[in-house]
Write an enzyme that holds these catalytic residues in place. Structure first.
Site, PDB file in Angstrom:
ATOM      1  N   ASP A  13       0.811  -1.225   0.000  1.00 23.63           N
ATOM      2  CA  ASP A  13       0.000   0.000   0.000  1.00 23.63           C
ATOM      3  C   ASP A  13       0.842   1.271   0.000  1.00 23.63           C
ATOM      4  OD1 ASP A  13      -2.268  -1.630   0.138  1.00 23.63           O
ATOM      5  OD2 ASP A  13      -2.178  -1.697   2.325  1.00 23.63           O
ATOM      6  N   LYS A  16       1.833   1.999  -5.112  1.00 23.99           N
ATOM      7  CA  LYS A  16       2.376   1.400  -6.351  1.00 23.99           C
ATOM      8  C   LYS A  16       1.451   1.656  -7.532  1.00 23.99           C
ATOM      9  CE  LYS A  16       2.387  -2.588  -4.287  1.00 23.99           C
ATOM     10  NZ  LYS A  16       2.111  -2.159  -2.898  1.00 23.99           N
ATOM     11  N   GLY A  40      -4.472  -4.440  -3.676  1.00 32.28           N
ATOM     12  CA  GLY A  40      -5.485  -3.420  -3.946  1.00 32.28           C
ATOM     13  C   GLY A  40      -4.754  -2.168  -4.376  1.00 32.28           C
ATOM     14  N   HIS A  41      -4.844  -1.833  -5.650  1.00 29.53           N
ATOM     15  CA  HIS A  41      -4.108  -0.693  -6.194  1.00 29.53           C
ATOM     16  C   HIS A  41      -5.100   0.369  -6.652  1.00 29.53           C
ATOM     17  CE1 HIS A  41      -0.654  -3.734  -7.174  1.00 29.53           C
ATOM     18  NE2 HIS A  41      -0.853  -3.571  -5.895  1.00 29.53           N
ATOM     19  N   GLN A 224       2.082  -6.086  -3.144  1.00 27.61           N
ATOM     20  CA  GLN A 224       2.547  -6.164  -1.753  1.00 27.61           C
ATOM     21  C   GLN A 224       3.842  -5.360  -1.577  1.00 27.61           C
ATOM     22  OE1 GLN A 224       1.533  -9.627  -3.141  1.00 27.61           O
ATOM     23  NE2 GLN A 224      -0.409  -8.710  -2.653  1.00 27.61           N
ATOM     24  N   ASP A 333       2.401  14.635   1.322  1.00 30.91           N
ATOM     25  CA  ASP A 333       1.379  15.604   1.745  1.00 30.91           C
ATOM     26  C   ASP A 333       0.676  15.204   3.042  1.00 30.91           C
ATOM     27  OD1 ASP A 333       0.509  13.587  -0.302  1.00 30.91           O
ATOM     28  OD2 ASP A 333      -1.458  14.174   0.462  1.00 30.91           O
TER      29      ASP A 333
HETATM   30  P1  GDP Z   1      -0.708   0.202  -3.539  1.00 32.09           P
HETATM   31  O1  GDP Z   1      -1.303  -1.050  -2.984  1.00 32.09           O
HETATM   32  O2  GDP Z   1       0.741   0.296  -3.281  1.00 32.09           O
HETATM   33  O3  GDP Z   1      -1.065   0.455  -4.970  1.00 32.09           O
HETATM   34  O4  GDP Z   1      -1.367   1.382  -2.690  1.00 32.09           O
HETATM   35  P2  GDP Z   1      -2.941   1.546  -2.339  1.00 32.09           P
HETATM   36  O5  GDP Z   1      -3.637   2.026  -3.578  1.00 32.09           O
HETATM   37  O6  GDP Z   1      -3.462   0.353  -1.662  1.00 32.09           O
HETATM   38  O7  GDP Z   1      -2.861   2.666  -1.218  1.00 32.09           O
HETATM   39  C1  GDP Z   1      -2.321   3.917  -1.469  1.00 32.09           C
HETATM   40  C2  GDP Z   1      -3.431   4.967  -1.243  1.00 32.09           C
HETATM   41  O8  GDP Z   1      -2.845   6.240  -1.189  1.00 32.09           O
HETATM   42  C3  GDP Z   1      -4.437   5.043  -2.388  1.00 32.09           C
HETATM   43  O9  GDP Z   1      -5.691   5.381  -1.872  1.00 32.09           O
HETATM   44  C4  GDP Z   1      -3.900   6.156  -3.272  1.00 32.09           C
HETATM   45  O10 GDP Z   1      -4.911   6.824  -4.009  1.00 32.09           O
HETATM   46  C5  GDP Z   1      -3.303   7.066  -2.237  1.00 32.09           C
HETATM   47  N1  GDP Z   1      -2.126   7.822  -2.686  1.00 32.09           N
HETATM   48  C6  GDP Z   1      -1.141   7.463  -3.549  1.00 32.09           C
HETATM   49  N2  GDP Z   1      -0.184   8.410  -3.608  1.00 32.09           N
HETATM   50  C7  GDP Z   1      -0.586   9.404  -2.777  1.00 32.09           C
HETATM   51  C8  GDP Z   1      -0.011  10.655  -2.388  1.00 32.09           C
HETATM   52  O11 GDP Z   1       1.065  11.039  -2.802  1.00 32.09           O
HETATM   53  N3  GDP Z   1      -0.715  11.393  -1.470  1.00 32.09           N
HETATM   54  C9  GDP Z   1      -1.906  10.995  -0.957  1.00 32.09           C
HETATM   55  N4  GDP Z   1      -2.510  11.767  -0.077  1.00 32.09           N
HETATM   56  N5  GDP Z   1      -2.469   9.812  -1.297  1.00 32.09           N
HETATM   57  C10 GDP Z   1      -1.806   9.041  -2.186  1.00 32.09           C
HETATM   58  P1  IMO Z   2      -0.846  -4.253  -2.139  1.00 32.19           P
HETATM   59  O1  IMO Z   2      -0.424  -4.803  -3.474  1.00 32.19           O
HETATM   60  C1  IMO Z   2      -0.818  -4.629   2.197  1.00 32.19           C
HETATM   61  C2  IMO Z   2      -0.856  -8.688   3.844  1.00 32.19           C
HETATM   62  C3  IMO Z   2      -2.090  -9.126   4.593  1.00 32.19           C
HETATM   63  C4  IMO Z   2      -1.469 -10.068   5.602  1.00 32.19           C
HETATM   64  C5  IMO Z   2      -0.360 -10.748   4.795  1.00 32.19           C
HETATM   65  C6  IMO Z   2      -0.741 -12.099   4.229  1.00 32.19           C
HETATM   66  O2  IMO Z   2      -2.153  -3.546  -2.172  1.00 32.19           O
HETATM   67  O3  IMO Z   2       0.249  -3.450  -1.542  1.00 32.19           O
HETATM   68  P2  IMO Z   2      -2.266 -12.852   2.205  1.00 32.19           P
HETATM   69  O4  IMO Z   2      -3.731 -12.675   1.955  1.00 32.19           O
HETATM   70  O5  IMO Z   2      -1.406 -12.288   1.121  1.00 32.19           O
HETATM   71  O6  IMO Z   2      -1.898 -14.278   2.514  1.00 32.19           O
HETATM   72  O7  IMO Z   2      -1.980 -12.018   3.549  1.00 32.19           O
HETATM   73  O8  IMO Z   2      -0.057  -9.862   3.724  1.00 32.19           O
HETATM   74  N1  IMO Z   2      -1.099  -8.182   2.455  1.00 32.19           N
HETATM   75  C7  IMO Z   2      -1.031  -6.895   2.117  1.00 32.19           C
HETATM   76  N2  IMO Z   2      -0.839  -5.795   2.863  1.00 32.19           N
HETATM   77  N3  IMO Z   2      -0.934  -4.519   0.855  1.00 32.19           N
HETATM   78  C8  IMO Z   2      -1.111  -5.618   0.094  1.00 32.19           C
HETATM   79  O9  IMO Z   2      -1.114  -5.562  -1.251  1.00 32.19           O
HETATM   80  C9  IMO Z   2      -1.208  -6.882   0.714  1.00 32.19           C
HETATM   81  N4  IMO Z   2      -1.386  -8.139   0.280  1.00 32.19           N
HETATM   82  C10 IMO Z   2      -1.301  -8.920   1.347  1.00 32.19           C
HETATM   83  O10 IMO Z   2      -2.727  -8.036   5.201  1.00 32.19           O
HETATM   84  O11 IMO Z   2      -0.839  -9.337   6.624  1.00 32.19           O
HETATM   85 MG    MG Z   3      -2.864  -1.684  -1.761  1.00 27.74          MG
END
Ligand code: GDP
Ligand code: IMO
Ligand code: MG
Length: 430
Positions: A13, A16, A40-41, A224, A333
């Site tokens: 999270d 990416k 979850g992206h 991840q 930010d």
């Molecule tokens: P990922 O799993 O690495 O793709 O990240 P996620 O999408 O799960 O979580 C990142 C969250 O932060 C998402 O809701 C994005 O929209 C948000 N996000 C990404 N870059 C920025 C940033 O520079 N600032 C803020 N405030 N939010 C961001």
């Molecule tokens: P993205 O791509 C954050 C965590 C789960 C748990 C551990 C094992 O959005 O960054 P699993 O279901 O993979 O066997 O769970 O890994 N986990 C993540 N945490 N971002 C993710 O993906 C994750 N995918 C798995 O919360 O701790």
């Molecule tokens: Mg994510």
């Protein structure tokens, strides 16, 4: 032509999805190489939000090829649903724009059931998985009993695969008090989804080799983060795949020389979902404030993410393990309005100071962070699109991170929006 690999450098999270979406303008092919719909992206394009789990984040850009590599574990029903949802949002998806490796192992309903039954069992410590069947599906892959995409083409082979798989799973299920798997219902379900999957199936390794030879730029999209890597993460509180950059090659069928630049995605503070050690975690008002400002709720499960200060020890370590050439620093930010910021620069354990995360999980849980304190900044960095828009204190914070992790900042992200991104150095230009 340079190929770029994007990997998370913390616990996932990191942002990416946003960065892959931004970079994909410069790429021809975007390839996922590990993980599954546990990811979850989130992408925000002109205010419109796209949430991707299984499909590469490049799918929203017309004219690009998105690829799901063999290193992924794929839930056929989740795959079909995600395609439908995105089509509903106006994204054009066809076998010309999306390819699925024929040797990708499938996640079946029995994998999710096993994952959740284990998590609910009180006899072992919870990992806090996403409950999507990721771990059990990877176990079956290395156990040589997976059903793979190509098996769906031949009913006789599919039956053989299912029978081998059920011999193993029914025994496990008995131990957990679950009913045996309904073989006929499973076969029927799979025969229904088979044509929908096979439409996208392709020898991805050949396609990528041909594209590469023709000069295409490939962007590998990791899911991840390095601290969830099955070898180098906070084991056993990890996911079941290699999340580090080395996996990009094996997870797509390309050689180790196929990545020219590894971009580590790094959040300007730290978060983690699920159980496991987290040295710089803040279980106080400051942690709460980071979570609120950063909207730190999981995209997949809606769980609250645990929050803490930036941990330079961890990121230095993961940058080394993934061979990171530069980082994209995201969510700067979110730190606006804090009067004071801290960065973890080392750990204390048993009266000693160390500069790495130990391997033993008992020690990982015991290390105490050593902090360096920084002055916050006036005004806001939100939406900044150039260095000159950043307050001096924010620049100082970023520069200190570069020094501590021994790696330069290549991109800086200042909001969820695609274009609120500062390019310091083009990773594709290498
Ligand atoms: P990922 O799993 O690495 O793709 O990240 P996620 O999408 O799960 O979580 C990142 C969250 O932060 C998402 O809701 C994005 O929209 C948000 N996000 C990404 N870059 C920025 C940033 O520079 N600032 C803020 N405030 N939010 C961001
Ligand atoms: P993205 O791509 C954050 C965590 C789960 C748990 C551990 C094992 O959005 O960054 P699993 O279901 O993979 O066997 O769970 O890994 N986990 C993540 N945490 N971002 C993710 O993906 C994750 N995918 C798995 O919360 O701790
Ligand atoms: Mg994510």
């Amino acid at each position: 032509m340079a190929n770029v690999c994007v990997v998370g450098a913390q616990w996932g999270d990191e942002g990416k999805g946003k960065i892959v979406d931004w970079l994909s303008e410069r790429a021809d092919v975007i390839a996922r190489f590990q993980g599954g719909h546990n990811a979850g992206h989130t992408l925000v394009i002109d205010g419109k939000v796209f949430k991707l789990s299984l499909l590469p984040s490049g799918i929203v850009r017309p004219g690009k090829l998105s690829v799901i590599g063999n290193g992924v574990v794929l839930d056929p029903w989740a795959f079909i649903k995600e395609i439908e949802v995105l089509r509903g949002q106006g994204v054009d998806i066809s076998p010309e724009s999306l390819m699925l490796a024929e040797n990708t192992p499938l996640i079946l309903p029995l994998h999710g059931e096993l994952d959740r039954a284990r998590e609910e069992s009180t006899s072992v410590a919870k990992i806090g998985t996403t409950g999507r069947g990721i771990g059990p599906a990877y176990e079956d892959k290395v156990g040589r009993r997976s059903v793979r995409v190509a098996d769906l083409a031949d009913p006789a082979t599919l039956e053989l695969r299912i029978d081998r798989l059920l011999t193993h799973h029914d025994a496990l299920r008995r131990g957990l008090g679950l009913e045996p798997v309904d073989r006929d219902a499973l076969l029927k379900g799979l025969s229904e989804v088979a044509p929908k999957l096979l439409e996208y199936a392709a020898p991805v390794w050949r396609v990528l080799a041909a594209r590469r030879a023709a000069g295409a730029r490939i962007l590998f999209e990791g899911a991840q983060g390095a601290l969830l890597d099955v070898d180098f993460g906070t084991y056993p509180f990890v996911t079941s795949s290699n999340t580090t950059a080395g996996m990009a090659a094996t997870g797509t069928g390309m050689g180790p020389d196929s990545v020219d630049f590894t971009l580590g995605i790094v959040k300007a503070y730290t978060t983690r979902v699920g159980e496991g050690p987290f040295p710089a975690e803040l279980q106080d008002e400051t942690g709460q404030r980071l979570g609120e400002r950063g909207h730190e709720f999981g995209t997949v499960t809606g769980r609250k993410r645990r929050c803490g200060w930036f941990d330079a020890v961890l990121v230095r370590q993961t940058c080394q393990i993934s061979g990171v050439s530069g980082i994209a620093l995201t969510k700067l930010d979110v730190l606006d309005t804090f009067e004071e910021l801290k960065i973890c620069v080392g750990y204390r354990i048993d009266g000693r100071e160390i500069d790495y995360l130990p391997t033993a999980s008992e020690e990982q849980a015991r290390v105490e962070p050593i902090y360096e304190t920084f002055e916050g900044w006036p005004g806001t960095t939100a939406g900044a699109r150039s260095w000159s828009d950043l307050p001096a204190q924010a620049i100082k914070y970023v520069r200190r991170i570069e020094e501590l992790i021994d790696c330069p900042v290549t991109l800086l992200s200042t909001s969820p929006e695609r274009d609120d991104t500062i390019l310091v150095r083009d990773p594709f230009a290498d």
